[in-house]
Design an enzyme around this catalytic site. Structure first.
Site, PDB file in Angstrom:
ATOM      1  N   ASN A  16      -3.180   4.400   2.644  1.00 12.72           N
ATOM      2  CA  ASN A  16      -2.971   2.962   2.753  1.00 12.72           C
ATOM      3  C   ASN A  16      -2.117   2.448   1.603  1.00 12.72           C
ATOM      4  OD1 ASN A  16      -3.116   0.250   3.229  1.00 12.72           O
ATOM      5  ND2 ASN A  16      -5.322   0.148   3.483  1.00 12.72           N
ATOM      6  N   ASP A  17      -2.717   2.330   0.435  1.00 11.75           N
ATOM      7  CA  ASP A  17      -2.000   1.713  -0.685  1.00 11.75           C
ATOM      8  C   ASP A  17      -0.705   2.447  -1.048  1.00 11.75           C
ATOM      9  OD1 ASP A  17      -3.959  -0.150  -0.747  1.00 11.75           O
ATOM     10  OD2 ASP A  17      -5.020   0.681  -2.467  1.00 11.75           O
ATOM     11  N   VAL A  18      -0.693   3.782  -0.893  1.00 10.26           N
ATOM     12  CA  VAL A  18       0.494   4.533  -1.325  1.00 10.26           C
ATOM     13  C   VAL A  18       1.688   4.370  -0.388  1.00 10.26           C
ATOM     14  CG1 VAL A  18      -0.827   6.267  -2.600  1.00 10.26           C
ATOM     15  CG2 VAL A  18      -0.234   6.688  -0.217  1.00 10.26           C
ATOM     16  N   VAL A  19       1.477   3.685   0.760  1.00 11.50           N
ATOM     17  CA  VAL A  19       2.614   3.438   1.654  1.00 11.50           C
ATOM     18  C   VAL A  19       2.834   1.935   1.853  1.00 11.50           C
ATOM     19  CG1 VAL A  19       2.546   5.602   2.947  1.00 11.50           C
ATOM     20  CG2 VAL A  19       1.112   3.704   3.680  1.00 11.50           C
TER      21      VAL A  19
END
Lengths: 93, 497
Positions: free
Chosen positions: B423-426
């Site tokens: 989630n956060d890394v994309v």
């Protein structure tokens, strides 16, 4: 003659540098095994724990035995789990 | 005998260094771990010789501790699933901290009792040697009217209790948050930093006071002071770890790993044992380097990870609009027509144990002549390198794994990006939304691919409570469900294509 504390400090500072030099080269792939392998090494407190467990005085020895147990969990568990991980990495070589 | 023992300790120190050095390449890593384990065995044997040499030993106690600890450690290590690795490492770490703390406590009780015995023996006019197994020469010299431990020892023992205790309970909190026993949310107490500072002062104060204010004969006071120090350090470990959110736990585990090394080194100072100091500081350095790498990966300073509250301002609480969802068939069709595919694994892949299913899908694509690659973000998963371990378990070839910096430019040339439980890394908001708590974190630009499939259980926000603008993109199709099920059905559908 330096006090043992100062000699210890020398050793400490030098070892931190050695560690830093060695570890900046570890590739990302191996970070998890590195962490758990290093973690197993921190179980070296077992040496101190063994000394305590051998004390003649009861309370000190009982606490020492608990320390031996905790340190052995860290040591044995840490090395085995690291080996399990590294085995998976090696299978394809 | 003493020489032999110390030479053995020295050999063990060298082997630990060699072991850590060889851990830096996949080829030598497994033997490196064996070398390190052998060094530990040497150290244990030498320590046993040492205590056996010093006098009477309660072998029963020692044996019980060794057997019980080994059995528990082996059981946990051999039964854990690869997905649960971060929690387990956290737990082992805590045990190391506990051991350091207990050694310090035991040491001070023993020294105090021995001091009393020595004094009463002297007043009785007898010359006697009290068994001071393991106590350093320097301390032994001060025997007589003075305590067996020097002021140096008082400080190192207090530090040992402090670092050991914080490592124990901090690791247990990390374990609980990763395991889901405890919610991953941040917990702040009023005056949190002040509380931490007070606890720190109480731990060190009580630990040091145990040496200077306890009169002979009042062992209860000694016990009380040590208990205060230990309890305060335990509470400090908890208050240290609870403000850190679940997603940042890997940083804390890594930092506590460093602490457990430092705790071992402190024990080395108490015992004047260079082996402990050397190996402890190696671990301290290892943990610290990993901590720094992870913080860099998130583009946040360590202080921010440890103390900052994620501010829920700006548009992050907005509802999602225009989210398109599809089913595995859509994904299979897109993949069947693609020639460049990038997989982006995240924690969802670990939690859903989807690594094997993912590899099967990747194999199938490869057979069709598709160029398959995996993009690994440095903070994907729950510990540094976590994704690599999981994908290695599923036999994903190394040459398909790419670090973020080596593949981020290729997303725009790829046909399909498959985001599996990340989630956060994309989240593209990290690139352009200054109000986003993730702003500045380098991401994997899945939104730049021709088409993105996001496999996720729901639209629930990531840890930061942030809306992920990738999910709203025209090019994105959400496929809801558990990673393993979705990927298996994609594979099934692909066979029909």
């Amino acid at each position: 003659m330096l006090s043992p504390l100062l000699i210890g400090l020398y050793v400490f500072v030098l070892a931190v540098f050695v560690g830093r030099e060695l570890l900046t080269k570890v590739p990302h792939t191996l970070h998890t095994p590195l962490m758990s392998g290093a973690n197993a090494i921190s179980g070296i407190t077992i040496v101190g724990a063994l000394t305590c467990a051998s004390f003649g005085s009861k309370p000190a020895a009982i606490i020492g035995m608990l320390a031996v147990t905790a340190a052995m969990i860290n040591v044995v568990g840490g090395y085995l789990v690291t080996d399990r991980m590294l085995k998976k990495f090696q299978r394809r070589d | 005998m003493q020489t032999l023992i110390h030479v053995t300790y020295m050999v063990a120190s060298v082997l630990f260094i060699v072991g850590i050095k060889r851990l830096s390449a996949v080829k030598t890593a497994r033997s490196a771990n064996a070398i390190s384990a052998f060094a530990m065995l040497l150290a244990i044997v030498a320590a046993m010789l040492d205590i056996a040499h010093q006098g009477e030993i309660a072998w029963l106690w020692v044996g019980m501790g060794l057997v019980a600890g080994s059995a528990i450690g082996a059981y946990l290590a051999l039964t854990v699933r690869m997905e649960g690795m971060p929690e387990l490492v956290g737990f082992f770490n805590g045990m190391g901290g506990l051991a350091s703390s207990l050694v310090a406590v035991s040491m001070s009780i023993f020294a105090w009792i021995a001091w009393g015995e020595l004094l009463s023996a002297q007043t009785a006019g007898m010359t006697t040697t009290v068994g001071v197994a393991g106590l350093p020469e320097a301390a032994a010299e001060t025997r007589g009217a003075a305590p067996l431990l020097t002021p140096d020892n008082a400080i190192t023992i207090a530090l040992s209790i402090l670092v050991g205790g914080v490592t124990l309970t901090g690791s247990l909190v990390a374990w609980a948050k990763l395991k889901g026993v405890m919610s991953g949310g941040q917990i702040f107490l009023p005056g949190h930093k002040a509380i931490n500072l007070v606890l720190l002062v109480i731990t060190l104060g009580a630990g040091i006071a145990a040496f200077f204010v306890v009169p002979l004969g009042s062992i209860t006071l000694l016990y009380q002071l040590l208990a205060v120090a230990v309890v305060a350090s335990f509470i400090l470990g908890v208050t240290f770890a609870i403000p850190v959110g679940g997603a940042d736990m890997p940083v804390v585990i890594s930092l506590l790993n460093s602490f457990s090394g430092i705790a071992a080194a402190m024990t080395g100072f108490v015992l004047y044992n260079n082996l402990l100091i050397i190996s402890g500081s190696l671990v301290g350095a290892a943990g610290m380097i990993l901590t720094i790498i992870m913080c860099r990966g998130m583009n946040r300073p360590l202080t921010n990870v440890l103390f900052a509250k994620f501010s829920l301002t700006g548009g992050d609480k907005e509802e999602y609009i225009n989210v398109k969802s599809g089913d595995p068939v859509d994904a299979a069709i897109a993949l069947a027509n693609a020639s460049n595919v990038i997989f982006v694994p995240g924690y969802g892949l670990a939690a859903g144990q989807a690594q094997h299913a993912t590899r099967e899908l990747a194999d199938m694509l490869e057979e069709r002549g598709v160029n398959v690659r995996y993009a690994i973000h440095e903070v994907a998963g729950r510990m540094p390198g976590h994704m690599n371990v999981l994908l290695a378990e599923a036999n994903v070839p190394y040459d398909q794994l790419y670090k973020r910096e080596d593949i981020e430019a290729d997303f725009k040339n790829s046909d399909v990006a498959v985001v599996i439980g990340a989630n956060d890394v994309v989240n593209p908001a990290a690139l352009d939304d200054e109000n986003c708590p993730l702003y500045g974190m380098p991401i994997l630009p899945a939104h730049e691919a021709q088409q993105a499939f996001v496999i996720k259980r729901s639209l629930a926000a990531g840890f930061a409570g942030m809306k992920n603008t990738l999910f709203e993109s025209d090019k994105t199709l959400m496929v809801f469900g558990s990673a393993k099920d979705v990927i298996s059905s994609i594979s099934e559908e692909l066979k029909q294509q």
